[in-house]
Design an enzyme around this catalytic site. Structure first.
Site, PDB file in Angstrom:
ATOM      1  N   GLU A  60       0.631  -1.332  -0.049  1.00 19.70           N
ATOM      2  CA  GLU A  60       0.606  -0.071  -0.229  1.00 19.70           C
ATOM      3  C   GLU A  60       0.782   1.244   0.113  1.00 19.70           C
ATOM      4  O   GLU A  60       0.343   2.098  -0.380  1.00 19.70           O
ATOM      5  CB  GLU A  60      -1.270   0.098   0.946  1.00 19.70           C
ATOM      6  N   HIS A 129     -10.866  -4.278  10.103  1.00 19.57           N
ATOM      7  CA  HIS A 129     -10.993  -3.755   8.789  1.00 19.57           C
ATOM      8  C   HIS A 129     -12.817  -3.360   8.437  1.00 19.57           C
ATOM      9  O   HIS A 129     -13.853  -3.484   7.366  1.00 19.57           O
ATOM     10  CB  HIS A 129     -12.294  -5.584   7.604  1.00 19.57           C
TER      11      HIS A 129
END
Lengths: 324, 334
Positions: A60, A129
Site C-alpha cells: 500500500e 476491517h
C-alpha cells in the site's frame, strides 16, 4: 434512469472517466484480473487494458507513493486501497507527500490523484476491517475527503474527485455496495464541497454523510410520525465541508444533531459542533447533539457490532435531547 | 574508514565513455555545489537560513557524475541531503538561496526550504524530509515515463540509511515486476544519521538488488569521472531497456548529519576522501593550468556571492499568499 447497485455506480464512474480522459488510470490490489474485492472494478480491465487498470502487489505504501509520482508526471491515478484500515500503510505518501506538494513546492504542481477506499461496519469484519477513519484525513491541509450516500452521488462525486487537481480520498461504505437504487443515465454534477438537502424540514437539522444518511432519513421518517419535522443534510464532502449549508439549515430549525458511523470522540461531528457553536450560537435553541460510535475498536460479534453501530433509534434519541 | 565509506568502494571495470563530459566541466559543477554549501553553512551559522540543513559536502561526485547523463525531461526524487542533487539537475542559484532563506521568490516561494526544495521545470521532484519518502514517488514518475512512451526515465537518490525502510524494498520489487525505467542511486556514506549503517542492516544493496533480479553496479563515488562514465552507461541501458537498475556509490559525509552536528559518535579518524581534491589532482596531472582552474573557482565564488546578496534583498512571503495555495484551484486543470 435505471435500477442499479451502489457498487455499479462507482464502476460506471470509473469506466466513464477512463473513457473520457486518457490520463486516468487505476492502480490497486486485485482490481484488474479479479475485478476488486467487492467487484467494483469488474470488467474494466477488459475494456481499458492492462496499462490503464493495473494490478499491484500488496504494498500500500508504494502504491500510494507511486500515485504521487504518476500525478506529478501528468496522470490522474485512481488508487484502490482495499479497506480503509489499510490506509495506515499509506500515511507517508498521503499525509507527508501528496497533501503537501502543491503548497510546499510553491504551487509549481498539483497532485491530481484519488484514493478510493471503503469504511464501515455491518459485515462483522472486526476491528481491522471496519474502521471509519475519515476524520484523520480531514485534519490534513491539502487533502479532500468525499463520502457519497446515494448512487447518483457516488457516480458524480467520483467524477468530480477524478477531475479535481488535488489529492482526494473517496470513501465508500462497504455496507452500501449491494444497496439498490436509482442511477440516472446522466447523474447531475456534484461539486466537491457542496452539501445536499436530503429531506427538507423545519424543527431540527440532522447532518450526516455516507451510509449514516440512510439512518438519518429513517430517523426523520419516524420523527415525522411524532409531529417533528427534521431536515436531513447529506454533507457529501467532509473536507471541505459545506459550513454555509449547515448554518443555513440551523438558522431555519434552530436545533442540530450530527450523526456519523465513526467514533464520536474527536470526530467530524466535533468539528461541525464546534463551528456551529461559534458562528451559529444565536440560532441555537438547544444543545448540539452528536451521534457516533462508542470509543472502542469495532467489535466482531454479531450482536456486539449491532449495538456498536449508530442507528436511526439513537438519532431519534439525540433529536429529543435537543429540546425539540 | 570502512565505517564512513560505505559498502560499494570496489571499483567496477569500465571503459571511458565518450558521452561523459570533460573533467574540467564536471569539476566546475562540483565546485558550484561546494561553494553553495559553504555559503549555506555560513548563512546557517549566522541565522540567515532558518530551520535545519544537511550539507552534501563529499557527495558532489555522485550528484554531478550521475546528473551529467540526464536530460531535463528525466526526473529525480531526492533526499533531505538534496542541495547537490537540486543544483546538479538544474535549479539555479538564485531560486536555491532564496528558497533556503525562506523568501517569497524562492524556488518554492519560501514554503519548502532546504529539506523540500524542488524545481519541477527541470524534473527535480523535490528533496524529501522523510527518509525514503521520494523512492516511490520516483517509481511512479518512472511508470509515468513508461506509459507516456519515449525514452525518459526517473531516478531516485537515497542514502544507505533508507535501506532499512520498507518502501525501498516495496519499490525494488515493483520496479522489477512492472519493468519500470528507474535508476535507484544509493549514496552510501556509511552513516544512517548518527549510527553506522553496518549496525542497521544485515545485507548489502548488491545482494538486495540480486534478490530482486535487478542489475547492480557499485563504484567509488569520490571519483567523478568514474561516476559519470558508469552513470552514462547505466542510464543508456535504462533508457533503452525500460527496466530498473541499481547504482551504489561509496561516498563520504564530510559534514555531520545536520549542520551543527559535532559528530562525537564518529570513530573514523582518517581524513575524508574529498571528490573535489581527487578531481583537482587529476586536472593537475593532465596539465590543466592552475590559473585556469583557479579562475573557474573565482567565477563560481562570485556567482554564489551574488546569488546570496540577491536573496538577502528578496522579500519575505506572507501567510495570506501561503494560505491561497493549500489546494490547487479546481479550474486550473479541469
Amino acid at each position: 434512469m435505471s435500477e442499479a447497485r451502489f457498487a455499479h455506480a462507482i464502476n460506471r464512474a470509473l469506466d466513464d472517466a477512463l473513457a473520457a480522459d486518457p490520463s486516468v488510470l487505476l492502480l490497486g490490489e486485485d482490481i484488474a484480473n479479479a475485478g476488486g474485492t467487492f467487484a467494483v472494478t469488474r470488467g474494466l480491465l477488459d475494456k481499458h487494458g492492462p496499462d490503464r487498470v493495473i494490478d499491484m502487489p500488496i504494498a500500500e505504501n508504494a502504491i500510494a507513493g507511486m500515485a504521487v509520482g504518476l500525478a506529478l508526471g501528468g496522470f490522474r491515478p485512481v488508487v484502490e486501497i482495499m479497506f480503509m484500515d489499510f490506509m495506515t500503510l499509506t500515511m507517508d505518501a498521503l499525509v507527508n507527500q501528496a497533501a503537501k506538494l502543491h503548497f510546499m513546492f510553491g504551487g509549481q504542481s498539483a497532485v491530481p490523484m484519488v484514493v478510493r477506499t471503503q469504511h464501515g461496519g455491518g459485515l462483522n469484519a472486526g476491528p481491522q476491517h471496519s474502521q471509519c477513519l475519515e476524520a484523520w484525513f480531514a485534519h490534513i491541509p491539502g487533502l479532500k475527503v468525499v463520502v457519497p450516500a446515494t448512487l447518483d452521488d457516488a457516480y458524480a462525486l467520483l467524477r468530480s474527485a477524478i477531475d479535481d487537481p488535488n489529492p482526494v480520498l473517496f470513501v465508500e461504505n462497504k455496507a452500501l455496495y449491494p444497496m439498490k437504487g436509482a442511477l440516472s443515465d446522466a447523474p447531475p454534477a456534484a461539486p466537491i464541497g457542496k452539501a445536499r438537502i436530503a429531506r427538507a424540514g423545519s424543527d431540527v437539522t440532522i447532518v450526516s454523510y455516507g451510509a449514516m444518511v440512510h439512518q438519518a432519513m429513517a430517523a426523520a421518517e419516524q420523527l415525522a410520525g411524532e409531529g417533528v419535522s427534521a431536515e436531513v443534510i447529506d454533507l457529501r464532502t467532509v473536507q471541505p465541508w459545506d459550513e454555509a449549508a449547515v448554518l443555513a439549515s440551523l438558522a431555519k430549525t434552530h436545533r442540530l444533531v450530527i450523526a456519523h458511523e465513526a467514533v464520536e470522540a474527536f470526530g467530524v461531528g466535533a468539528e461541525i459542533a464546534a463551528r456551529m457553536a461559534q458562528i451559529g450560537f444565536d440560532e441555537l435553541d438547544g444543545p448540539i447533539m452528536r451521534v457516533g460510535a462508542p470509543f472502542m475498536p469495532v467489535p466482531f460479534g454479531r450482536g456486539l457490532e449491532v449495538d456498536y453501530m449508530p442507528s436511526a433509534a439513537r438519532i431519534v434519541e439525540a433529536v429529543r435531547a435537543t429540546d425539540v | 574508514m570502512a565505517e564512513a565509506r560505505g559498502a560499494a568502494a570496489r571499483g567496477a571495470a569500465h571503459g571511458r565513455n565518450a558521452r561523459a563530459p570533460e573533467l574540467i566541466e564536471l569539476y566546475r559543477r562540483m565546485v558550484t555545489i561546494r561553494e553553495a554549501e559553504k555559503s549555506c553553512g555560513a548563512l546557517f551559522a549566522a541565522g540567515e537560513i532558518p530551520g535545519f540543513i544537511h550539507l552534501s559536502d563529499g557527495q558532489e561526485g555522485v550528484s554531478v557524475g550521475v546528473m551529467a547523463s540526464l536530460r531535463a525531461d528525466d526526473t529525480i526524487a531526492s533526499t533531505h541531503r538534496g542541495h547537490g542533487h537540486a543544483l546538479a539537475k538544474g535549479l539555479g542559484l538564485d531560486g536555491f538561496f532564496r528558497e533556503l532563506m525562506g523568501k517569497a521568490d524562492g524556488a518554492c516561494k519560501g514554503r519548502g526550504g532546504s529539506m523540500h526544495v524542488a524545481d519541477l521545470s527541470v524534473g527535480m521532484l523535490g528533496a524529501n524530509g522523510i527518509v525514503g519518502g521520494g523512492v516511490a514517488i520516483a517509481l511512479g514518475s518512472g511508470l509515468a515515463q513508461k506509459l507516456r512512451g519515449g525514452d525518459g526515465l526517473a531516478i531516485c537518490f537515497f542514502g544507505d540509511g533508507a535501506l532499512a525502510e520498507g518502501i525501498v524494498h516495496e519499490s525494488l520489487n515493483i520496479a522489477q515486476l512492472k519493468q519500470i525505467p528507474i535508476l535507484f542511486v544509493c549514496e552510501n556514506n556509511g552513516w544512517s544519521e548518527f549510527s553506522p549503517t553496518s549496525t542497521q542492516v544485515t545485507f548489502t544493496l548488491e545482494k538486495l538488488a540480486a534478490a530482486y533480479g535487478i542489475p547492480y553496479v557499485g563504484a567509488d563515488g569520490s571519483d567523478v569521472e568514474t561516476v559519470a562514465e558508469l552513470a552514462a552507461d547505466v542510464v543508456d541501458r535504462v533508457r533503452r531497456d525500460r527496466g530498473p537498475a541499481v547504482l551504489e556509490f561509496a561516498t563520504t559525509r564530510i559534514r555531520g548529519h545536520y549542520e551543527g552536528d559535532a559528530q562525537r559518535y564518529r570513530q573514523d579518524k582518517a581524513p575524508p576522501v574529498d571528490p573535489l581534491l581527487v578531481a583537482r589532482a587529476r586536472l593537475d596531472e593532465r596539465g590543466v593550468p592552475a590559473a585556469e582552474v583557479e579562475a573557474i573557482e573565482a567565477d563560481i565564488r562570485a556567482e554564489v556571492r551574488r546569488a546570496v546578496e540577491a536573496a538577502r534583498l528578496s522579500p519575505d512571503p506572507t501567510l495570506e499568499s501561503a494560505a491561497e495555495e493549500v489546494y490547487a484551484p479546481v479550474e486550473a486543470t479541469a
